[in-house]
Design a protein around this motif. Structure first.
Motif, PDB file in Angstrom:
ATOM      1  N   CYS A  61       0.846  -1.195   0.000  1.00  0.00           N
ATOM      2  CA  CYS A  61       0.000   0.000   0.000  1.00  0.00           C
ATOM      3  C   CYS A  61       0.881   1.244   0.000  1.00  0.00           C
ATOM      4  N   SER A  63     -10.048  -0.698  -9.920  1.00  0.00           N
ATOM      5  CA  SER A  63      -9.503  -1.999  -9.549  1.00  0.00           C
ATOM      6  C   SER A  63      -9.163  -2.813 -10.792  1.00  0.00           C
ATOM      7  N   ALA A  97      -4.985  -1.884   4.000  1.00  0.00           N
ATOM      8  CA  ALA A  97      -5.642  -1.398   2.789  1.00  0.00           C
ATOM      9  C   ALA A  97      -6.761  -0.425   3.121  1.00  0.00           C
ATOM     10  N   THR A 113     -12.728  -3.341   5.177  1.00  0.00           N
ATOM     11  CA  THR A 113     -12.232  -3.027   3.840  1.00  0.00           C
ATOM     12  C   THR A 113     -13.383  -2.818   2.864  1.00  0.00           C
ATOM     13  N   ALA A 162      -3.324   0.004  -3.405  1.00  0.00           N
ATOM     14  CA  ALA A 162      -3.353  -1.135  -2.487  1.00  0.00           C
ATOM     15  C   ALA A 162      -3.293  -2.374  -3.363  1.00  0.00           C
ATOM     16  N   LEU A 214     -11.200  -6.027  -2.164  1.00  0.00           N
ATOM     17  CA  LEU A 214     -10.325  -5.032  -2.799  1.00  0.00           C
ATOM     18  C   LEU A 214     -10.845  -4.603  -4.157  1.00  0.00           C
ATOM     19  N   THR A 244      -6.502  -0.304  -6.941  1.00  0.00           N
ATOM     20  CA  THR A 244      -6.275  -1.568  -6.237  1.00  0.00           C
ATOM     21  C   THR A 244      -5.950  -2.652  -7.251  1.00  0.00           C
TER      22      THR A 244
END
Length: 448
Positions: A285, A367, A313, A354, A298, A381, A329
């Motif tokens: 991170c 992401s 994260a 998270t 992250a 994530l 991410t």
């Protein structure tokens, strides 16, 4: 870097020894006036804290520096006055606060009047946090007591000097059989309480990079532009079967998080630890520069993510959101760690936190699935509605082997189960799980 106590705009000092309204301080502590006078003669300062406007690598900051030679850098009422004024000045000017801390804690000669300064410091820090202003702490030797528990541990980024004694309990009050390593910069870093241990000769450059990354000009309430997803660095063609997708994602030679971070960023710095006693080396991170702007990241590194990784994260996402910085991410894990130690460390709560951090972020989160997408440990994530995938990745409700076991299927049916789960990138796109499959590309990394 250091402008000194009389820099233009520095908060004024108050209560020089000899000017106190109450002899020997608020408690009438016999000899306190004389102790302050000796400290002033020895250090040339009239308090344990010096504040100033300063420039570090071209970034203007409000600087707070402790003079340990003045009564052990202890915090009293006048110290609280200066700290409060420094935080207020940072808010008025929209500047970050950099604290160079060396303190033994609250001042005994002022009793509870001294201890209550910690509430003032915490309140001022919270106001600056709400204003979206970064706080960086450099913890020197020693940093103990309330100074550690407010200015130090409460900062966004915490850097420790090698060998520094750091901890809430000072050396004279901790248990006699306590492990000294637990109270060292290195021990605190290993326990997830510091972001880095930085040698003195690298401190100026490290502060310069962090300030460059965290001081992001932005309009109030403006939503930053989302980070673009990275190019795919692995295979170019799509997998033919579900099991083929699994084999590709698990291949030892597949590009991992480090390769993607190198290709994506020109420069970067990392945070470390969950501030709860844990570090997960399988979660990277930090903040990086790309095309002249800062993007937080992250990144899962292909291992089972531990509770400390999820908490780190979540800390990263919330910090970036508060500073108005977009987040990238990288999703790559066979799943959340499920051993007994992970359960005792609060795996469920860490995953839930998270999910909550990503769901509530106002700054956009992008992401990219770069390998294994194993169940909720990977989904935590993955930004809702902003997930892309590479050709050598898969995402599944659970690993095909475990799905077959749950369904009480013969192990020979694992490959068939993988196909039925529809876990290939093209399946995920058709199902609406991802927004797209990123094209291949190999940008030349600017940083080795």
């Amino acid at each position: 870097m250091y402008a000194g106590p009389t820099a233009p705009g520095a908060p004024p000092s108050r209560g020089i020894p000899g000017e106190a309204e109450e002899p020997d301080g608020p408690l009438g502590w016999l000899g306190y006036d004389a102790s302050r006078a000796r400290a002033r003669a020895r250090t040339g300062e009239d308090e344990s804290v010096i504040t100033a406007l300063a420039s570090i690598g071209g970034t203007e900051v409000v600087l707070i520096a402790f003079e340990f030679g003045y009564l052990g850098g202890s915090l009293g009422e006048r110290t609280g006055d200066r700290l409060e004024a420094a935080y207020a000045q940072a808010r008025a000017r929209g500047l970050p606060v950099v604290s160079l801390i060396a303190t033994g804690g609250s001042r005994m000669q002022e009793g509870m009047r001294a201890l209550s300064q910690l509430q003032r410091v915490a309140g001022q820090s919270a106001l600056n946090r709400a204003a979206g202003l970064p706080q960086i702490a450099v913890v020197r030797d020693p940093t103990t007591g309330g100074g550690w528990a407010t200015l130090g541990a409460g900062a966004d980024v915490i850097l420790g000097l090698p060998g520094a004694q750091i901890g809430f309990a000072g050396s004279r009050v901790r248990p006699g059989d306590a492990d000294p390593y637990a109270y060292s910069a290195e021990g605190q870093f290993a326990a997830g309480q510091l972001d880095a241990v930085v040698p003195p000769d690298r401190l100026r450059a490290t502060l310069r990079r962090w300030l460059r990354l965290l001081t992001v000009p932005r309009e109030p309430a403006a939503v930053p532009e989302a980070a673009p997803p990275p190019y795919a660095l692995g295979v170019r063609d799509l997998p033919e079967s579900g099991w083929d997708a699994v084999v590709r994602a698990r291949a030892a030679g597949r590009p991992r998080a480090e390769a993607y971070l190198r290709a994506y960023f020109d420069d970067r710095e990392e945070i470390s630890g969950d501030r709860c006693g844990g570090v997960d080396t399988g979660m990277r991170c930090g903040f990086g520069r790309r095309d002249g702007r800062t993007i937080a990241f992250a990144a899962q590194c292909g291992t089972a993510t531990r509770p400390a990784g999820f908490r780190t994260a979540a800390r990263l996402v919330r910090l970036a959101d508060r500073l108005g910085i977009p987040v990238l991410t990288l999703v790559d894990t066979p799943g959340a760690a499920n051993d007994a130690a992970a359960e005792r460390a609060g795996a469920g709560a860490a995953i839930a936190d998270t999910f909550a951090a990503l769901a509530s972020a106002r700054a956009p989160v992008t992401s990219l699935l770069i390998g294994e997408g194993g169940s909720g440990g990977a989904l935590a994530l993955a930004a809702p509605g902003r997930l892309w995938a590479t050709p050598d990745s898969y995402f599944s409700v659970i690993a095909p082997e475990l799905a077959a076991a749950i369904l009480k299927r013969d192990p020979r049916q694992i490959r068939q189960t993988a196909g039925q789960l529809r876990i290939r990138p093209q399946d995920l796109l058709e199902l609406g799980v991802i927004r797209g499959i990123v094209p291949p590309g190999r940008p030349t990394p600017s940083r080795p």
